[in-house]
Scaffold this active site. Structure first.
Site, mmCIF file in Angstrom:
data_model
loop_
_atom_site.group_PDB
_atom_site.id
_atom_site.type_symbol
_atom_site.label_atom_id
_atom_site.label_comp_id
_atom_site.label_asym_id
_atom_site.label_seq_id
_atom_site.Cartn_x
_atom_site.Cartn_y
_atom_site.Cartn_z
ATOM 1 N N ARG A 17 0.848 -1.205 0.000
ATOM 2 C CA ARG A 17 0.000 0.000 0.000
ATOM 3 C C ARG A 17 0.876 1.245 0.000
ATOM 4 O O ARG A 17 2.111 1.150 0.036
ATOM 5 C CB ARG A 17 -0.971 0.001 1.191
ATOM 6 N N ASN A 89 11.526 0.513 1.701
ATOM 7 C CA ASN A 89 10.418 1.457 1.843
ATOM 8 C C ASN A 89 9.514 1.147 3.035
ATOM 9 O O ASN A 89 8.901 2.046 3.599
ATOM 10 C CB ASN A 89 9.597 1.440 0.540
ATOM 11 N N SER A 144 13.021 10.179 5.515
ATOM 12 C CA SER A 144 11.928 11.128 5.758
ATOM 13 C C SER A 144 12.506 12.510 6.019
ATOM 14 O O SER A 144 13.637 12.641 6.497
ATOM 15 C CB SER A 144 11.137 10.685 6.990
ATOM 16 N N TYR A 158 10.598 7.649 15.515
ATOM 17 C CA TYR A 158 10.480 7.646 14.046
ATOM 18 C C TYR A 158 11.584 8.519 13.432
ATOM 19 O O TYR A 158 12.320 8.071 12.546
ATOM 20 C CB TYR A 158 9.095 8.172 13.650
ATOM 21 N N LYS A 162 14.841 7.342 11.090
ATOM 22 C CA LYS A 162 15.031 7.867 9.733
ATOM 23 C C LYS A 162 16.394 8.555 9.595
ATOM 24 O O LYS A 162 17.020 8.527 8.540
ATOM 25 C CB LYS A 162 13.885 8.817 9.375
#
Ligand code: NAP
Length: 252
Positions: A17, A89, A144, A158, A162
């Protein structure tokens, strides 16, 4: 100039997705055979494989475990023989407020690192070993914007994961360039997916829109063409670079 991925085998994680699905569609449209990785959304991954063709195949693995990434690598090597491009990813963004109890906060931290950074690292290691034996290959890591400007208090893990991906990618580019291995980071800003929706539900869509120069939020389809371009070797001399795809948020 034609951008072709014909005869290229690409392992793309988190393709069931969001950004991964749009990337799989674009890569296959340029001729690639895609190893469509999923975790829980097997049906979606299999439907995608049918849609994109090129002898692509779905591979399931939980990247939040120590063995998941290794099993995934082995399964794709067995299924495809060789791999030309690895795209990391798959990712998680867990809201973990600072006042959560220590044990749960650490659990969120650990799971975020496992999926976003550890799995990326071990897949990169396997890819580097494989690419060294073949005279080269390409790695694209989806980091990100949070790696560079940090994130809100709930998403410190998070942002940290990243940031780790950026340093990992740069190290690979430095260490293995002479062996034909190139590595890039993509740093998206808000992109309309399930992941961003969780954040938007928490902070409101206005928060995201106020951050950018363009008049709409980025969609997965806005990210995918850059992946095709990098995977096809159109920017190998940008190895080690991060490409910001954040709707102009740094100039806003
Ligand atoms: P998404 O819609 O939430 O999709 C996440 C993908 O990762 C899914 O394919 C999911 O597989 C897979 N995944 C989740 N947990 C996993 C696990 N434990 N093991 C293996 N796979 C797992 O996310 P997205 O927005 O497309 O994000 C894709 C990448 O872009 C992520 O690395 C994300 O950090 C990065 N990014 C996103 C944004 C944004 O605003 N959306 C911004 C910057 C960076 P299943 O569906 O099969 O479970």
């Amino acid at each position: 100039m034609e951008i072709s991925l014909r005869n290229k085998n690409i392992l793309l994680t988190g393709a069931s997705r969001g950004i991964g699905r749009a990337a799989a569609e674009a890569l296959a449209a340029s001729g690639a055979r895609v190893a469509v990785h999923y975790n829980s959304n097997k049906e979606a991954a299999e439907a995608l494989v049918k849609r994109i063709g090129n002898n692509s195949k779905a591979f399931g693995a939980d990247l939040g475990t120590g063995e998941g990434p290794l099993q995934l690598w082995e399964a794709v090597r067995e299924g495809f023989g060789t791999i030309d491009v690895l795209i990391n990813n798959a990712g998680v963004a867990i809201s973990s407020p600072i006042d959560k109890n220590d044990e749960e906060w650490l659990h969120d931290w650990g799971h975020t690192m496992m999926v976003n950074l550890n799995a990326t690292a071990i897949l990169c290691k396997k890819a580097v070993e494989h690419f060294k034996s073949r005279g080269g290959g390409r790695i694209i890591n989806i980091s990100s914007r949070a790696a560079f400007r940090g994130d809100t208090a709930e998403y410190m893990a998070y942002a940290s994961s990243k940031g780790g991906m950026v340093s990992l990618t740069r190290s690979i580019a430095r260490a293995f360039g002479k062996e034909g291995i190139v590595a890039f980071n993509i740093a998206p800003g808000f992109t309309r997916t399930d992941m961003a929706q969780d954040f938007i539900d928490q902070y409101g869509e206005g928060y995201a829109l106020n951050d950018i120069a363009l008049n709409r939020l980025t969609r997965p389809e806005d990210i995918a063409p850059t992946l095709v371009f990098l995977a096809a070797g159109m920017a190998d001399h940008a190895t080690g670079a991060t490409i910001d795809l954040n709707a102009g948020s740094y100039v806003h």
